[in-house]
Design a protein around this motif. Sequence first.
Motif, PDB file in Angstrom:
ATOM      1  N   ALA A 154      37.678  41.904  47.960  1.00 33.91           N
ATOM      2  CA  ALA A 154      38.255  41.688  46.487  1.00 33.91           C
ATOM      3  C   ALA A 154      37.682  39.877  46.714  1.00 33.91           C
ATOM      4  O   ALA A 154      37.811  39.069  47.834  1.00 33.91           O
ATOM      5  CB  ALA A 154      39.175  41.390  46.104  1.00 33.91           C
ATOM      6  N   SER A 178      42.425  42.477  50.271  1.00 30.93           N
ATOM      7  CA  SER A 178      42.050  43.476  48.998  1.00 30.93           C
ATOM      8  C   SER A 178      41.277  43.554  49.040  1.00 30.93           C
ATOM      9  O   SER A 178      40.223  43.233  49.504  1.00 30.93           O
ATOM     10  CB  SER A 178      42.733  42.725  47.590  1.00 30.93           C
ATOM     11  OG  SER A 178      44.177  42.404  47.312  1.00 30.93           O
ATOM     12  N   ARG A 179      40.704  44.761  48.627  1.00 29.71           N
ATOM     13  CA  ARG A 179      39.338  45.491  48.245  1.00 29.71           C
ATOM     14  C   ARG A 179      39.059  45.884  47.305  1.00 29.71           C
ATOM     15  O   ARG A 179      40.096  46.911  46.536  1.00 29.71           O
ATOM     16  CB  ARG A 179      38.746  46.895  49.307  1.00 29.71           C
ATOM     17  CG  ARG A 179      39.763  46.790  50.631  1.00 29.71           C
ATOM     18  CD  ARG A 179      39.002  47.836  51.590  1.00 29.71           C
ATOM     19  NE  ARG A 179      40.148  47.620  54.119  1.00 29.71           N
ATOM     20  CZ  ARG A 179      39.753  48.348  54.344  1.00 29.71           C
ATOM     21  NH1 ARG A 179      39.715  49.927  54.378  1.00 29.71           N
ATOM     22  NH2 ARG A 179      41.160  48.066  55.569  1.00 29.71           N
ATOM     23  N   VAL A 180      37.261  46.507  47.393  1.00 30.37           N
ATOM     24  CA  VAL A 180      36.777  46.915  45.831  1.00 30.37           C
ATOM     25  C   VAL A 180      35.371  47.753  46.568  1.00 30.37           C
ATOM     26  O   VAL A 180      34.926  47.237  47.222  1.00 30.37           O
ATOM     27  CB  VAL A 180      36.060  45.299  45.152  1.00 30.37           C
ATOM     28  CG1 VAL A 180      37.374  44.829  44.610  1.00 30.37           C
ATOM     29  CG2 VAL A 180      35.174  44.865  45.703  1.00 30.37           C
ATOM     30  N   GLU A 208      32.979  45.950  39.763  1.00 31.88           N
ATOM     31  CA  GLU A 208      34.019  46.273  40.412  1.00 31.88           C
ATOM     32  C   GLU A 208      34.858  46.471  40.277  1.00 31.88           C
ATOM     33  O   GLU A 208      35.255  46.550  39.196  1.00 31.88           O
ATOM     34  CB  GLU A 208      34.113  44.266  41.534  1.00 31.88           C
ATOM     35  CG  GLU A 208      32.875  43.739  41.702  1.00 31.88           C
ATOM     36  CD  GLU A 208      32.978  42.875  43.119  1.00 31.88           C
ATOM     37  OE1 GLU A 208      34.209  42.459  42.783  1.00 31.88           O
ATOM     38  OE2 GLU A 208      32.170  41.390  42.864  1.00 31.88           O
ATOM     39  N   THR A 209      35.672  47.608  41.480  1.00 30.05           N
ATOM     40  CA  THR A 209      36.312  48.062  41.446  1.00 30.05           C
ATOM     41  C   THR A 209      37.353  48.186  42.449  1.00 30.05           C
ATOM     42  O   THR A 209      37.426  48.415  43.531  1.00 30.05           O
ATOM     43  CB  THR A 209      36.623  50.303  40.960  1.00 30.05           C
ATOM     44  OG1 THR A 209      35.415  49.678  39.878  1.00 30.05           O
ATOM     45  CG2 THR A 209      37.431  50.414  40.815  1.00 30.05           C
ATOM     46  N   THR A 210      39.082  47.420  41.876  1.00 31.20           N
ATOM     47  CA  THR A 210      39.719  47.544  43.357  1.00 31.20           C
ATOM     48  C   THR A 210      40.435  49.035  43.390  1.00 31.20           C
ATOM     49  O   THR A 210      40.498  49.815  42.916  1.00 31.20           O
ATOM     50  CB  THR A 210      41.408  47.039  42.757  1.00 31.20           C
ATOM     51  OG1 THR A 210      40.818  45.543  42.100  1.00 31.20           O
ATOM     52  CG2 THR A 210      42.498  46.698  43.099  1.00 31.20           C
TER      53      THR A 210
END
Length: 239
Positions: A22, A145-147, A229-231
Amino acid sequence: MTASSSSPADAAELAAAVITLAPGEQPQTDLEIKRSHFLGRAARTDDEAAARAFVASVRARYPDARHHCSAFIVSVPGAQPIERSSDDGEPSGTAGQPILEVLRGTGLTNTTVVVTRYFGGVLLGTGGLARAYSQAASQALAAASRVSLDTRSLWRVRVPVADAGRLEAQLRGRGAPEGIGVEETSWEATHAVLTVSTAEADAEALAEQLAALTGGAALPEPAGTRIVETTIPRTSRHA
């Protein structure tokens, strides 16, 4: 510089998407081994210049540290990703390469990891250094945190004003298959223009869905693409 458990369908969707971090600052981790501190931090870096700038920013933040070892992977349209690593004064192959191997194993792209070492006075040996840098990189990436980045195809759909509200409601609700949605609606004198997005660039499939909903009155016109972009929930991760 050389959520709850995911279903098989969720896992397949994540595997097909581009995964990165993110935007914004990520947590810093601190690994202590024999009085040496390994401070790990990862960042979203969308090109090589951003990757090198992030490494420089960490170096500037901790100017008294002995080593700032790093690795990054950035994607290049139409070419192989750029991968670089740096031992920054540690014995060759004991820092940058282990960090890069950890980063590769996550499947992340457009990501940079920097591990800053404050020496504790006890030599760790080449094997110990490699393990320490690998562990520090793993901790930093686990904390970040990744997306997922998904490319959506956009289409313009012109319909009479009298039909626009109904069609928009159907596309936003259960009237169209999953993967079709309305991005926005603009209004003209006699027509409305819906910007519709689909998961795939399949005009024929969308035309069939629109025909079913409008009696053949609406056709899609290509309108480009956009990135969504989706968490990714931590419980959905596999690396």
